[in-house]
Motif scaffolding. Structure first.
Motif, PDB file in Angstrom:
ATOM      1  N   UNK A  36       0.830  -1.207   0.000  1.00 19.16           N
ATOM      2  CA  UNK A  36       0.000   0.000   0.000  1.00 19.16           C
ATOM      3  C   UNK A  36       0.863   1.256   0.000  1.00 19.16           C
ATOM      4  N   UNK A  37       1.912   1.263   0.816  1.00 15.62           N
ATOM      5  CA  UNK A  37       2.811   2.406   0.867  1.00 15.62           C
ATOM      6  C   UNK A  37       3.517   2.592  -0.472  1.00 15.62           C
ATOM      7  N   UNK A  38       3.962   1.490  -1.050  1.00 15.03           N
ATOM      8  CA  UNK A  38       4.622   1.557  -2.363  1.00 15.03           C
ATOM      9  C   UNK A  38       3.651   2.078  -3.417  1.00 15.03           C
ATOM     10  N   UNK A  39       2.396   1.586  -3.374  1.00 21.47           N
ATOM     11  CA  UNK A  39       1.390   2.026  -4.342  1.00 21.47           C
ATOM     12  C   UNK A  39       1.104   3.511  -4.200  1.00 21.47           C
ATOM     13  N   UNK A  40       1.004   3.986  -2.953  1.00 21.13           N
ATOM     14  CA  UNK A  40       0.743   5.412  -2.736  1.00 21.13           C
ATOM     15  C   UNK A  40       1.912   6.264  -3.226  1.00 21.13           C
ATOM     16  N   UNK A  41       3.135   5.817  -2.926  1.00 20.22           N
ATOM     17  CA  UNK A  41       4.310   6.576  -3.358  1.00 20.22           C
ATOM     18  C   UNK A  41       4.434   6.583  -4.877  1.00 20.22           C
ATOM     19  N   UNK A  42       4.194   5.422  -5.500  1.00 18.81           N
ATOM     20  CA  UNK A  42       4.315   5.326  -6.957  1.00 18.81           C
ATOM     21  C   UNK A  42       3.236   6.158  -7.654  1.00 18.81           C
ATOM     22  N   UNK A  43       2.006   6.025  -7.195  1.00 16.64           N
ATOM     23  CA  UNK A  43       0.901   6.771  -7.799  1.00 16.64           C
ATOM     24  C   UNK A  43       1.106   8.275  -7.653  1.00 16.64           C
ATOM     25  N   UNK A  44       1.583   8.690  -6.491  1.00 13.32           N
ATOM     26  CA  UNK A  44       1.827  10.115  -6.266  1.00 13.32           C
ATOM     27  C   UNK A  44       2.951  10.619  -7.160  1.00 13.32           C
ATOM     28  N   UNK A  45       4.005   9.822  -7.320  1.00  9.72           N
ATOM     29  CA  UNK A  45       5.119  10.221  -8.188  1.00  9.72           C
ATOM     30  C   UNK A  45       4.663  10.345  -9.634  1.00  9.72           C
ATOM     31  N   UNK A  46       3.870   9.388 -10.098  1.00  6.30           N
ATOM     32  CA  UNK A  46       3.350   9.448 -11.470  1.00  6.30           C
ATOM     33  C   UNK A  46       2.434  10.667 -11.628  1.00  6.30           C
ATOM     34  N   UNK A  47       1.590  10.900 -10.624  1.00  4.72           N
ATOM     35  CA  UNK A  47       0.706  12.061 -10.671  1.00  4.72           C
ATOM     36  C   UNK A  47       1.473  13.362 -10.738  1.00  4.72           C
ATOM     37  N   UNK A  48       2.549  13.470  -9.937  1.00  2.00           N
ATOM     38  CA  UNK A  48       3.364  14.684  -9.947  1.00  2.00           C
ATOM     39  C   UNK A  48       4.049  14.874 -11.297  1.00  2.00           C
ATOM     40  N   UNK A 205      -6.727  -5.230  -4.014  1.00  7.14           N
ATOM     41  CA  UNK A 205      -5.757  -4.141  -4.125  1.00  7.14           C
ATOM     42  C   UNK A 205      -6.221  -3.121  -5.157  1.00  7.14           C
ATOM     43  N   UNK A 206      -7.016  -3.572  -6.120  1.00  9.86           N
ATOM     44  CA  UNK A 206      -7.548  -2.648  -7.131  1.00  9.86           C
ATOM     45  C   UNK A 206      -8.423  -1.571  -6.497  1.00  9.86           C
ATOM     46  N   UNK A 207      -9.042  -1.886  -5.348  1.00  4.23           N
ATOM     47  CA  UNK A 207      -9.852  -0.885  -4.640  1.00  4.23           C
ATOM     48  C   UNK A 207      -8.962   0.263  -4.179  1.00  4.23           C
ATOM     49  N   UNK A 208      -7.805  -0.088  -3.622  1.00  2.00           N
ATOM     50  CA  UNK A 208      -6.871   0.942  -3.171  1.00  2.00           C
ATOM     51  C   UNK A 208      -6.379   1.777  -4.342  1.00  2.00           C
TER      52      UNK A 208
END
Length: 296
Positions: A36-48, A205-208
């Motif tokens: 979950x932490x990795x997904x949040x960090x990765x998604x945020x980096x891609x978003x930025x 995990x797709x929900x997250x």
């Protein structure tokens, strides 16, 4: 015009939305804290990164003050496909408004109950209608400059909610044996034992991932931030973007992890629903602040 610090603060507030209150449920549905932490960090980096690309397009287009999402599309893709962009933005904004109204339907009943409002207002559906009635006149305004105070209100609500979530996790009020544990319905009682393991990954995990996508939907406002940035340049815009999204990641973690550590498998889709509807005064304050920031 805003300097780097001011633009970073404004962008942080613009990106952080109600989606952060759904992340704990996304984890509890079947994702370990590690993935979950990795997904949040990765998604945020891609978003930025993709957000910063819009600023680069603003610079390359040479449109200056005329840099809008619509004008950028026309300049790069042509006017014939403009309807695709317009349809996407309308669909996104309509969907977000619908989600926000449904969330108001969850946040307002406990507040109306404490205020001793008429009994019909203490239920979800009437509260959705109340929220719609409050928001509609604001949506019809030609200018939203009069709501500039809402940025401060929203930032204050987010900061207070972060402190509240961390505080309730540390004081154990909702843990087994805590002062609120026995007051909650069985479905809302903390269930840490049934939580996903640290590195668990599942179909849920797709929900997250979906929740993260909702939490970071803000790219259509990138041109307006580029226009209002003093001495705007690609490098300065990148500094603003990556600084703001880093803060967003921190805020997301401070919502998701304390909520998950407090309630485990019992985390609700809207995390504030896990807290006592009337007797937990800080929870009431968090609901009121969040509802006010949504309406404004």
């Amino acid at each position: 015009l805003l300097g780097v610090a001011g633009a970073t603060a404004a962008l942080t507030k613009a990106v952080v939305g109600l989606g952060v209150l759904t992340l704990a449920n996304g984890i509890s549905s079947g994702t370990g804290v590690g993935p979950a932490t990795i997904a949040m960090a990765t998604t945020t980096a891609v978003g930025a990164y993709t957000f910063s690309l819009v600023g680069e397009v603003c610079d390359l287009s040479g449109l200056g003050a005329a840099s809008t999402f619509q004008n950028l599309w026309v300049a790069s893709m042509g006017v014939s496909s403009l309807w695709l962009l317009q349809s996407a933005i309308v669909s996104l904004c309509f969907s977000l408004c619908t989600v926000y109204l449904l969330c108001l339907g969850e946040l307002l009943p406990p507040l109306f109950t404490l205020a001793r409002a008429p009994i019909p207002l203490r239920f979800r559906r009437p509260c959705v209608l109340v929220g719609a009635a409050a928001v509609l006149p604001l949506c019809l305004q030609s200018s939203l400059s009069g709501l500039s105070f809402a940025s401060l209100l929203g930032a204050s609500a987010v900061a207070f909610t972060c402190l509240f979530l961390v505080g309730r996790w540390l004081d154990g009020s909702y843990a087994r044996g805590g002062r609120f544990f026995d007051q909650m319905p069985p479905a809302l009682q903390a269930n840490v034992e049934g939580s996903p393991t640290v590195w668990q990954v599942s179909r849920e995990t797709s929900i997250l991932v979906a929740n993260l996508g909702t939490a970071l939907c803000a790219h259509y406002i990138a041109p307006s931030f580029y226009r209002t940035l003093a001495a705007a340049s690609v490098s300065r815009f990148r500094i603003v973007t990556f600084s703001a999204f880093s803060i967003v990641l921190l805020i997301s973690l401070l919502h998701a992890l304390p909520g998950f550590f407090t309630f485990g498998k019992a985390c609700q889709p809207l995390l504030l629903n896990n807290y006592h509807p009337t007797d937990d005064q800080p929870a009431t304050a968090a609901r009121a602040a969040t509802a006010a920031s949504l309406i404004c």
